[in-house]
Structure formats: C-alpha cells, structure tokens
Design a protein around this motif. Structure first.
Motif, short mmCIF file in Angstrom:
data_model
loop_
_atom_site.label_atom_id
_atom_site.label_comp_id
_atom_site.label_asym_id
_atom_site.label_seq_id
_atom_site.Cartn_x
_atom_site.Cartn_y
_atom_site.Cartn_z
N TYR B 45 -8.39 -37.72 6.84
CA TYR B 45 -8.51 -36.54 7.69
C TYR B 45 -8.28 -36.94 9.15
O TYR B 45 -8.87 -37.91 9.62
N PRO B 46 -7.41 -36.22 9.87
CA PRO B 46 -7.11 -36.57 11.25
C PRO B 46 -8.38 -36.68 12.09
O PRO B 46 -9.27 -35.83 11.98
N GLY B 48 -10.88 -38.28 11.71
CA GLY B 48 -12.11 -38.29 10.92
C GLY B 48 -12.08 -39.30 9.79
O GLY B 48 -11.30 -40.25 9.83
N PRO B 49 -12.93 -39.08 8.79
CA PRO B 49 -13.11 -40.08 7.72
C PRO B 49 -12.03 -40.02 6.64
O PRO B 49 -11.11 -39.20 6.71
N LEU B 51 -11.61 -39.12 2.81
CA LEU B 51 -12.32 -38.46 1.72
C LEU B 51 -11.78 -38.96 0.39
O LEU B 51 -10.56 -38.91 0.15
N ALA B 74 -17.16 -39.26 1.88
CA ALA B 74 -16.39 -39.50 3.10
C ALA B 74 -16.70 -40.91 3.57
O ALA B 74 -17.86 -41.25 3.79
#
Lengths: 344, 100
Positions: B45-46, B48-49, B51, B74
């Motif tokens: 995820y841009p 972010g983590p 998944l 995540a």
C-alpha cells in the motif's frame, strides 16, 4: 435493550405508544407525528437534543436487538418509520451544514484513499486519547468506557447494513473488514465481546444499552449517525466514508487508551480491546481507504461527495463528543448525565 | 496479460463442444496450473504497510510461529511500528513515503 428513561415529550410519546398500542393497527404510530413536528421546529441543535436523540436511538433499536417488553412487530410500523424519517432529515441537514468537505480528489481509488487519510490525519491521537494516556483518573476512564459502550457493545453492526448495497471490490473490502471485526470465526475475538470483557474488567455493566440513561444526547448522536447512514441505502457512500474515518483514527489513539488504562491500574482484560485495535485498524484503514471507499467511488463516481461527507460527519460528531467530555473533566465534573446513577 | 489469461481460461466453458470431454479436462488443468491467481498475495500500500492475505505462516528466525490474530495482516514497512513485524499506523506520524 432495557427500556430507557424518557427525556421529553417525544420519547415519552414513543415509549407510551410502544408499551400500550398494537403495532398491527395500520395507523400505528401516527400519534408521534405531532410531538415530532413540534420538537423538530423547536430544537436549537438536534445533535445535542436529549429527547430527539433518545427517540431516534429507540427507533433504530427496533431494527437491532429490540427493546424489552416491546412487540417486535413495531419495527416496520409506518407511523414509526415516518417519524424516524422526519428526525433523520433534520439530523442529516444539520450534519451536512456543519462539515466542510475537502477539495474533490479524482475518482480513482488511490486519490480517494489519499484524500481520506489527509482528512483524518489531524485526529491521529490528539485530545481525549492523549489526556487518557497521561492524566485521566480511573473514574474518568470508566466514564470514557461508559460513553463508548453505547456503540462498542455492538461494534461493526451499523456498517454491516451496507454489505448488500455494495458490489465487487468495495463489497469484498467491507466484508473483509467486518469478518475481522466479528472475530474471524472466533466468538471470543468478536470486537463487541472484547469490549464487554473490558467493561466487566473495569467493574462496569457489559449489557448492551446498560448505560443509555447515563450518557448525554451527543453520545447517542454518534451511534445514531452511523445507524442513519447504514440503514438508508441512499447514504451508502456516507456509511463507507464513516467507517473509513473510524478505521483511520483508531490505531494510535487505541494505543494511548491501552497505555492510560494500564497506568491507572486496569488489567490486561480491560486493555486488550484497545491492544487489538492498534493492530486490527492498521490493517483495516488500508483496506477501507483504498479498496472499500476507493473501490466504491471507482464503481459509482457520483458517490464521491457522500463518501467525503460520511468521513467528515464522523470526525465532526466525534470531536463534539470529545469536546463535551474534556470540557466536563477540565471543570472537575462528570461528563455523564446530571441525574446519572453511575457513581463517579 | 492477466486479462488474456482470464479470457483463455473462461473460453472453453462457453465454446467447448460437450461431446469432447478431453477439452474440458484440458481447460480445468489450465485453470489450476496457469491462469488462476495464487492463494497468497502481498499488496504494497502506498506510504503504508504490506498487506498479506492467504495461507501463510509468520515465524521467528528460529522457526517459532509468531502470534497471529487475523487472516489478513499488515506488515510494517517504515520500521517505526512498536508491534513489529505488524503495522501499528506509525508510518502516518513519521511521514513515511514510498514514492509510488
């Protein structure tokens, strides 16, 4: 839930009606029209109106678990649905007027997610969660749990209404989030059950609705807002935005609440609900922003404004509740109802 | 590319002559061996983590399984989570960017 105490002419008329008349009468509930009309005409602010918010809460409760001693047939009595719609209309207008929407992102999932993350960024752990982490007394934390119990003892249910109203990617994302909220097949991991465990551990009543009489209108309004968004298909964009905002403002504050509860001497059984949300909502916020909200807007671009509205409304009403609680605590008062039997 | 695979696998269902079972078997084999997506996926995820979904185990360097409370997890990508290897949302506070 148990029958609540009435808070004015409308809730009195409603509970009298539910207790005495027959739901099968085709004109059932028409008696409510007049008191609802005059209360709506007179209310200075529906979000803080005890009588109207309690009435709405009871009307929604007929769709969830029902009210003790009330015939289940009342759920679809036309007079009650009519009264509900009148109250909802004023409540929705109030919320639309109160919030400012950000500049519209492009209708692709990445931009929608980015817009939602930007809207929710200032709520990454300020206000009440910071106070709870560092200063709140054990009694204040109990009070906080009491406010939260109005929604958290049935956590996720209002958003579940939206499942059959979505399709494809947005639906798969919502179901993935909700399956986790409901414990992934493990009853002891259902978030509402973890919250009930926290209530018990903190010496509080874990029954749903056990504290309806103790909380102010604005607490009921936070729950009513999501029931309104969830139960009206027209507002499916708003319930998706609402859930996104909740997920995006949960991880960091949950860690602060867990820290505060342990600092004040509560056990792991109380803090576990919040520990769980640090991890769970870091997963959910990604799925919610990009796949659920972004997926919905890609499928139905016309819902963009409602997605943003739902998120903004959730943030606004939570801010009002937080302000109410902090204002009381700063003055050394309880944030619960003045006549609350809750001993804090 | 993915679209072509999907079309390939689906075509026999509608186009195949029912008296030629061999073709149906071929189609079924192709679906399990080729065109179907794998049972595990990792989505980056841009900002972010990561998944992770599907059937997998997270273990310590010595092979002990790590506690896992949910199907989809995540994983921290910014390095700042205090519940590593899981994400706790801290990437938002430190302004982590993935430049994608």
């Amino acid at each position: 839930m148990k029958q609540p105490l009435t808070r004015g002419p409308v809730s009195t008329a409603l509970l009298d009606l539910l207790g005495s008349a027959s739901a099968d009468d085709p004109r059932a509930g028409e008696e409510l029209q007049e008191p609802v009309f005059s209360a709506l005409a007179d209310t200075p602010d529906i979000a803080f109106d005890d009588d109207l918010q309690l009435t709405l809460f009871c009307l929604y409760e007929l769709h969830y678990s029902g009210i003790e001693g009330v015939d289940d047939a009342w759920e679809w009595a036309p007079g009650l649905i009519g009264a509900r719609r009148r109250i909802e209309q004023t409540f929705e207008e109030k919320m639309r007027a109160a919030v400012e929407l950000p500049q519209r992102p492009r209708t692709n999932s990445g931009d929608v997610a980015a817009a939602l993350f930007k809207m929710t960024a200032p709520d990454g752990g300020g206000g009440i969660s910071r106070f709870a982490a560092k200063q709140a007394s054990a009694e204040q934390l109990q009070e906080f749990l009491t406010h939260k119990s109005i929604y958290q003892l049935r956590e996720a249910d209002p958003h579940t209404w939206a499942i059959p109203r979505l399709r494809g990617r947005a639906k798969a994302a919502l179901v993935e989030i909700q399956a986790d909220e409901y414990g992934g097949g493990r009853p002891d991991r259902v978030h509402a059950e973890l919250f009930a465990q926290a209530m018990r551990g903190a010496g509080l009543n874990p029954e749903f609705g056990g504290y309806v009489d103790d909380v102010p209108a604005i607490t009921l309004a936070t729950a009513n807002l999501m029931s309104m968004f969830g139960l009206n298909r027209r507002l499916r964009g708003a319930i998706v935005g609402h859930l996104s905002a909740y997920e995006m403002t949960s991880s960091q504050p949950s860690r602060m609440y867990a820290n505060g509860l342990r600092r004040a001497g509560f056990g792991d059984d109380v803090a576990e609900y919040f520990d769980e949300h640090v991890e769970a909502d870091a997963v959910h916020e990604q799925i919610a922003g990009r796949d659920m909200a972004g997926g919905l807007v890609e499928a139905e671009p016309g819902l963009l404004d409602d997605v943003l509205f739902g998120a903004a409304a959730a943030l606004a009403i939570e801010t009002w509740l937080g302000d109410h609680i902090m204002a009381a605590w700063k003055e050394g008062r309880s944030s619960l109802q003045p006549q609350s039997s809750f001993a804090v | 590319m993915q679209d072509e695979n999907t079309v390939d696998a689906a075509t026999p269902d509608t186009a195949v002559d029912p008296v030629e079972p061999d073709t149906v078997v071929d189609a079924a084999e192709r679906e399990t061996n080729g065109a179907r997506r794998p049972d595990q996926s990792i989505v980056a995820y841009p900002d972010g983590p990561l998944l992770v979904r599907g059937d997998f185990e997270i273990v310590t360097p010595s092979g002990e399984p790590l506690p896992r409370n949910r199907k989809t997890v995540a994983l921290c990508r910014c390095g700042a989570s205090i519940i590593k290897p899981y994400c706790d949302g801290t990437h938002k506070l430190i302004g982590f960017r993935t430049d994608d």
